[in-house]
Design a protein around this motif. Structure first.
Motif, PDB file in Angstrom:
ATOM      1  N   GLY A 192       1.198   9.214  -5.336  1.00  0.00           N
ATOM      2  CA  GLY A 192       0.098   9.602  -4.464  1.00  0.00           C
ATOM      3  C   GLY A 192      -1.244   9.426  -5.148  1.00  0.00           C
ATOM      4  N   ILE A 221       3.676  19.021   5.469  1.00  0.00           N
ATOM      5  CA  ILE A 221       3.344  17.629   5.140  1.00  0.00           C
ATOM      6  C   ILE A 221       2.149  17.184   5.977  1.00  0.00           C
ATOM      7  CG2 ILE A 221       4.164  15.259   5.231  1.00  0.00           C
ATOM      8  CD1 ILE A 221       6.942  16.296   4.589  1.00  0.00           C
ATOM      9  N   LEU A 222       2.222  17.486   7.270  1.00  0.00           N
ATOM     10  CA  LEU A 222       1.094  17.130   8.140  1.00  0.00           C
ATOM     11  C   LEU A 222      -0.161  17.876   7.726  1.00  0.00           C
ATOM     12  CD1 LEU A 222       2.629  16.959  11.727  1.00  0.00           C
ATOM     13  CD2 LEU A 222       2.020  15.108  10.166  1.00  0.00           C
ATOM     14  N   ALA A 249      -1.650  16.422   4.636  1.00  0.00           N
ATOM     15  CA  ALA A 249      -2.254  15.132   4.986  1.00  0.00           C
ATOM     16  C   ALA A 249      -3.638  15.375   5.598  1.00  0.00           C
ATOM     17  CB  ALA A 249      -1.360  14.366   5.952  1.00  0.00           C
ATOM     18  N   GLY A 262      -6.064  16.219   2.976  1.00  0.00           N
ATOM     19  CA  GLY A 262      -6.501  15.011   2.287  1.00  0.00           C
ATOM     20  C   GLY A 262      -7.631  14.331   3.040  1.00  0.00           C
ATOM     21  N   VAL A 263      -7.475  14.249   4.358  1.00  0.00           N
ATOM     22  CA  VAL A 263      -8.508  13.624   5.187  1.00  0.00           C
ATOM     23  C   VAL A 263      -9.806  14.422   5.090  1.00  0.00           C
ATOM     24  CG1 VAL A 263      -9.182  13.115   7.547  1.00  0.00           C
ATOM     25  CG2 VAL A 263      -6.894  12.525   6.745  1.00  0.00           C
ATOM     26  N   THR A 281      -5.520   6.187   3.778  1.00  0.00           N
ATOM     27  CA  THR A 281      -5.032   6.377   2.410  1.00  0.00           C
ATOM     28  C   THR A 281      -5.071   7.848   2.018  1.00  0.00           C
ATOM     29  OG1 THR A 281      -5.947   4.233   1.862  1.00  0.00           O
ATOM     30  CG2 THR A 281      -5.322   5.623   0.031  1.00  0.00           C
ATOM     31  N   SER A 282      -6.168   8.508   2.361  1.00  0.00           N
ATOM     32  CA  SER A 282      -6.266   9.934   2.035  1.00  0.00           C
ATOM     33  C   SER A 282      -5.169  10.715   2.733  1.00  0.00           C
ATOM     34  CB  SER A 282      -7.630  10.481   2.444  1.00  0.00           C
ATOM     35  OG  SER A 282      -8.642   9.758   1.803  1.00  0.00           O
ATOM     36  N   ALA A 283      -4.888  10.345   3.966  1.00  0.00           N
ATOM     37  CA  ALA A 283      -3.834  11.045   4.698  1.00  0.00           C
ATOM     38  C   ALA A 283      -2.479  10.798   4.045  1.00  0.00           C
ATOM     39  CB  ALA A 283      -3.812  10.593   6.154  1.00  0.00           C
ATOM     40  N   VAL A 284      -2.215   9.552   3.668  1.00  0.00           N
ATOM     41  CA  VAL A 284      -0.923   9.248   3.036  1.00  0.00           C
ATOM     42  C   VAL A 284      -0.817   9.963   1.694  1.00  0.00           C
ATOM     43  CG1 VAL A 284       0.524   7.429   2.059  1.00  0.00           C
ATOM     44  CG2 VAL A 284      -0.700   7.024   4.193  1.00  0.00           C
ATOM     45  N   GLY A 336      -2.311  12.680   0.842  1.00  0.00           N
ATOM     46  CA  GLY A 336      -2.098  14.089   1.150  1.00  0.00           C
ATOM     47  C   GLY A 336      -0.656  14.336   1.551  1.00  0.00           C
ATOM     48  N   ALA A 337      -0.104  13.448   2.385  1.00  0.00           N
ATOM     49  CA  ALA A 337       1.267  13.628   2.851  1.00  0.00           C
ATOM     50  C   ALA A 337       2.246  13.609   1.679  1.00  0.00           C
ATOM     51  CB  ALA A 337       1.633  12.549   3.864  1.00  0.00           C
TER      52      ALA A 337
END
Ligand code: ATP
Ligand code: MG
Lengths: 249, 284, 331
Positions: free
Chosen positions: B25, B70-71, B74, B77-78, B191-194, B196-197
């Motif tokens: 990550g 997880i969501l 994510a 992260g966003v 990318t930030s979401a991934v 974060g996930a």
């Protein structure tokens, strides 16, 4: 400037791309001053001029990499002056940048995939890539090779192929022959001819005045950020000033 | 061979799975956006609290709570990208580093404020698996398997999809991504979401083995950074391998000495390698 | 150059005299805060010696921790006076700085890499202290054996004594800062910060310059750590070593402004006084509330004031006359 009057073809509404009094620069430095130019659908247009004249800057403004500080840019009737680069590709303008700028650590095929990033292009990826490989059979053998390991000529093919993947209506090429051996330069110009025959509209920047004038219909001469001359290529070839300064005859 | 040593080695491999996930990550974010999220382990901590909260407090089933976490991470992260990173994308790297470092402090304190400094436990303890004389914790096995699946999925995503290829390309030449029709801001957000996930996924696995507290991030954040540097920042495969090397040192060192000493050993190993291969294990 | 030096020294002397009057007018509590600000300001100044040349160390928690632990350990177990224990701690910190700095600089570990390597270092220092719990007390911390007022043990229950020491040390730190700022190495370090390869090409001994400033910074930081533990008569790994402390040091230096002499001290004002104020106003009802606000403020600071408070004030001051001048030709 006599050539100016001869050079004007009447385009009327037919112009695909119109630049009207475009100025642009980097920070406080101004590289383009009130540049106006037109490209008709199906035409091949050249932009020539000495180093540092602003040719690449002009291309960057058209493709949205650089913002114009004033003036207007219209493509197929749509104003594109302050539209970001990725939307301009969507509208149908592809840009083969100066120095090729391939993704060196991606394979040839992946470079082409990126060229087809837009949803509208993804749908036709298979047939487009087949077409590009038909255009450049050399690339088919090297599909899985890292782009950075290709020869200069091959890299130029990938750069052009990558731009063609988005199925553009207008193709901008910035010095496609730069840094190539004379024989390869001939190949590149052959290629430009073929792309033209496929019905693409082309705007090409070149140092290679003699050869580019053989390929394009019309050309503009850019000097220190201003359009000095423009006209049909046949006439420009005869223009004594140009012959003296640029062709060396 | 000593049976306990063997057990330690096996557990080291399994721990490596989770560390590899975290390294992936962090490397993904660094590779694409060119920033290091110093607070990455704190995002994991947030994920662990989310699961704890949803499961123990609201009685959600553990799987559902994990999925929500997880969501949720994510989403964090966003948010981190939008609120902290994107305003300073153009400024000096040190400022980006520090802004996320400030988030580390902020998230720790916020967790203290909301949950106190108590150690929380979701109360789910998976059984041990007995293989002859060896005991392997089931939760670690699960962590290892999930991490492996996560890594393979990420690999496929990066090599097969348009978006994945664009993510790899963006680090090589940011300026011309627009010419390819790629909206850089959108890629950064995804990318930030991934990233974060992946932190959220790690949280799901860690919450099965460890109690949650506001400072838990400090127990695996630093080791994750070492792993990333060892593997070469932004180099996913290098990070993946380094995760297993480091986890072995920690597990085996912990067997012979204490857990703190094993971390010190890992660091000494890290410094020695920095002498030999400064650009990371797999540098060309 | 001479004039510049005189001007800077003059300002410092005036400031010191004013600060020396503080104990006459204030309570013990205010002195307690002031001592911390001065000592931490000294540590932050030490960090900025490196930081302003682009050497972003997140490992100063380690140097601080070594300094803070060395003299109490030697005092408690060997009966060694801090007058010797503190220099030993400083030497140990310099040795560690050399062990980390040399490979990093030789192999051109810069930027993110350097920050992360040193970040790991600070955590390892913390873990080592915790692991050696038999002698260091682990995470519970330790207390130097108290003997009451003593020069030999460097222990002073009365605040004004320590205030004087802290002030002297702080002035010393500011002097070093100026010394580096106008010294011979300045141009070389600037060149290195700009472009290491180019600096090497024009004959700058990159390794030597970097190591010098790193060792100086580590030594001063360890000194600050030693005085902090001596003042508090208590050390624990979380408050004087580890990542949290490293980050705090960097934040303070950045928030105050690492390009100005007084910037890091202003950062000390911020990191010591602000949490104190927040704690007092919020009470103990919300554990963590003060720190949460503090953390959020840090992030906001970094985003909106990248050159720090003092940097901002200085550029305002510099901009004001400049604007007047630029108006004249236009008019
Ligand atoms: N990124 C930039 N930042 C600042 N100035 C630039 C930048 N790019 C170009 N320039 C300046 O703008 C002017 C025009 O540059 P441009 O690249 O458009 O020239 P060109 O006609 O393409 O030259 P060449 O034939 O050498 O490619 C030059 O004076 C150049 O120095
Ligand atoms: Mg050019």
């Amino acid at each position: 400037m006599a050539a100016d009057q001869n050079g004007q073809r009447s385009l009327g509404e037919g112009a695909m791309l119109t630049l009207c009094n475009i100025s642009a620069g980097y920070g406080s430095f101004r590289a383009l001053f009130d540049v106006s130019l037109e490209v008709g659908a199906g035409e091949a247009i050249g932009v020539v001029g000495p180093n540092g004249a602003g040719k690449s800057t002009l291309m960057r403004v058209i493709s949205g990499m650089l913002r114009a500080s004033s003036g207007e840019l219209v493509f197929e009737g749509r104003p594109l002056t302050h539209v970001p680069a990725h939307r301009i590709v969507e509208a149908g303008i592809a840009h083969v940048p100066e120095h090729r700028r391939l993704f060196a650590r991606l394979t040839v095929e992946e470079n082409l995939r990126i060229g087809a990033f837009l949803p509208q292009a993804r749908r036709h990826y298979v047939e487009r890539s087949e077409w590009v490989y038909a255009l450049f059979p050399r690339l088919l053998e090297r599909r899985r090779q890292l782009a950075g390991t290709l020869s200069g000529g091959e890299q130029q093919m990938v750069a052009i192929g990558r731009a063609l993947m988005s199925k553009p209506k207008l193709l901008l090429m910035d010095e496609p022959s730069a840094g190539l051996a004379p024989l390869v330069v001939d190949q590149v110009f052959d290629l430009v001819r073929r792309i033209r025959e496929e019905g693409y509209t082309v705007l090409i920047v070149e140092q290679n005045l003699q050869q580019v004038l053989d390929v394009v219909d019309r050309a503009y001469l850019l000097e220190v950020g201003r359009i000095r001359l423009s006209g049909l290529s046949a006439e420009l070839k005869k223009n004594p000033a140009i012959r003296k300064a640029y062709i060396g005859l | 061979m000593d049976i306990y040593l063997f057990e330690a080695i096996i557990n080291g491999i399994l721990l490596g799975g989770v560390l590899a996930l975290l390294a992936l990550g962090l490397n993904l974010i660094f590779g694409v956006i060119d920033v290091v999220w110093i607070c990455y382990a704190e995002l994991v901590m947030c994920g662990m609290y989310m699961i704890f909260w949803l499961h123990s407090f609201f009685g959600w089933p553990i799987l559902l709570a994990s999925f929500a976490a997880i969501l949720g991470v994510a989403g964090l992260g966003v948010l981190l990208h939008l609120l902290v990173i994107s305003p300073i994308l153009g400024s000096a790297p040190i400022n980006q580093l520090l802004a996320t470092g400030g988030m580390l402090f902020f998230l720790q304190s916020l967790a203290t404020l909301l949950f106190g400094t108590d150690f929380r436990n979701i109360g789910v303890r998976l059984p041990l698996i007995e293989l002859g004389d060896i005991f392997i914790s089931y939760s670690r096995l699960l962590a290892f398997g999930t991490a492996l699946i996560g890594a393979v999925a990420l690999y496929l995503f990066l090599s097969r999809t348009y978006l994945g290829i664009a993510m790899r390309a963006i680090a090589q030449d940011r300026e011309i991504m627009g010419l390819m029709g790629v909206d850089q801001r959108r890629v950064y957000l995804i990318t930030s979401a991934v990233g974060g996930a992946l932190a959220g996924l790690a949280a799901c696995l860690l919450v099965l083995q460890y109690d949650v507290h506001p400072f838990i991030g400090l127990s695996f954040g630093p080791i994750t950074f070492m792993i990333c540097v060892l593997g070469g920042l932004g180099n996913m495969i290098g990070g993946f391998i380094a995760a297993f090397v480091m986890s072995q040192i920690i597990a085996v060192g912990g067997y012979y000495f204490s857990i703190e000493i094993s971390y010190v050993l890992a660091f000494v190993f890290f410094i020695v390698l920095m002498f030999i291969r400064p650009q990371g294990l797999l540098a060309r | 150059m001479k004039n510049e030096l005189a001007r800077r020294l003059g300002a410092l002397v005036v400031a010191t005299l004013l600060l020396a009057l503080v104990p006459l007018a204030t309570s013990d509590y205010a002195l307690h805060i002031a001592i911390q600000i001065l000592l931490w300001g000294f540590v932050y100044t030490a960090w900025s010696l490196m930081g302003k040349f682009g050497l972003v160390s997140l490992g100063h928690g380690a140097f601080l921790g070594i300094g803070a632990y060395a003299s109490p350990l030697l005092w408690n177990y060997a009966g060694l006076t801090p007058w010797l224990g503190i220099p030993i701690g400083i030497l140990a910190a310099m040795l560690l700085a050399l062990i980390i700095g040399y490979p990093c600089f030789r192999l051109r570990v810069v930027g993110h890499y350097f920050a992360l390597v040193t970040l790991a270092l600070s955590q390892v220092a913390l873990l080592t202290i915790v692991a050696a719990r038999d002698i260091t007390g682990g995470s519970l911390g330790m207390t130097p054996k108290a003997v009451g007022h003593s020069w030999y043990a460097l222990q002073f229950p009365e605040k004004p004594y320590f205030y004087a020491i802290a002030l002297a040390v702080w002035v010393f730190g500011i002097l070093i800062w100026h010394f580096v700022d106008i010294g011979k190495g300045r141009a070389a370090l600037d060149a290195i910060a700009e472009d290491e390869g180019a600096a090497a090409a024009i004959g700058v001994d990159v390794m030597r310059e970097k190591l010098r400033v790193t060792l100086a910074s580590a030594a001063l930081t360890a000194f600050g750590g030693a005085l902090l533990s001596q003042y508090f008569m208590y050390v624990n790994p979380d408050t004087l070593s580890g990542i949290g402390v490293s980050l705090q040091i960097v934040f303070a230096a950045i928030a105050g402004g690492m390009y100005s002499a007084l910037g890091p001290t202003a950062g000390g004002l911020f990191t010591i006084a602000l949490p104190e104020i927040l704690r007092v106003t919020m009470g103990t009802n919300f554990v963590g509330a003060a720190n949460t606000i503090y953390g959020a403020l840090l992030v906001i600071f970094i985003i909106f004031m990248p050159r720090g408070v003092i940097g901002l004030i200085e550029s305002r001051l510099a901009a004001a006359p400049a604007r007047k001048i630029s108006k004249e030709p236009a008019a």
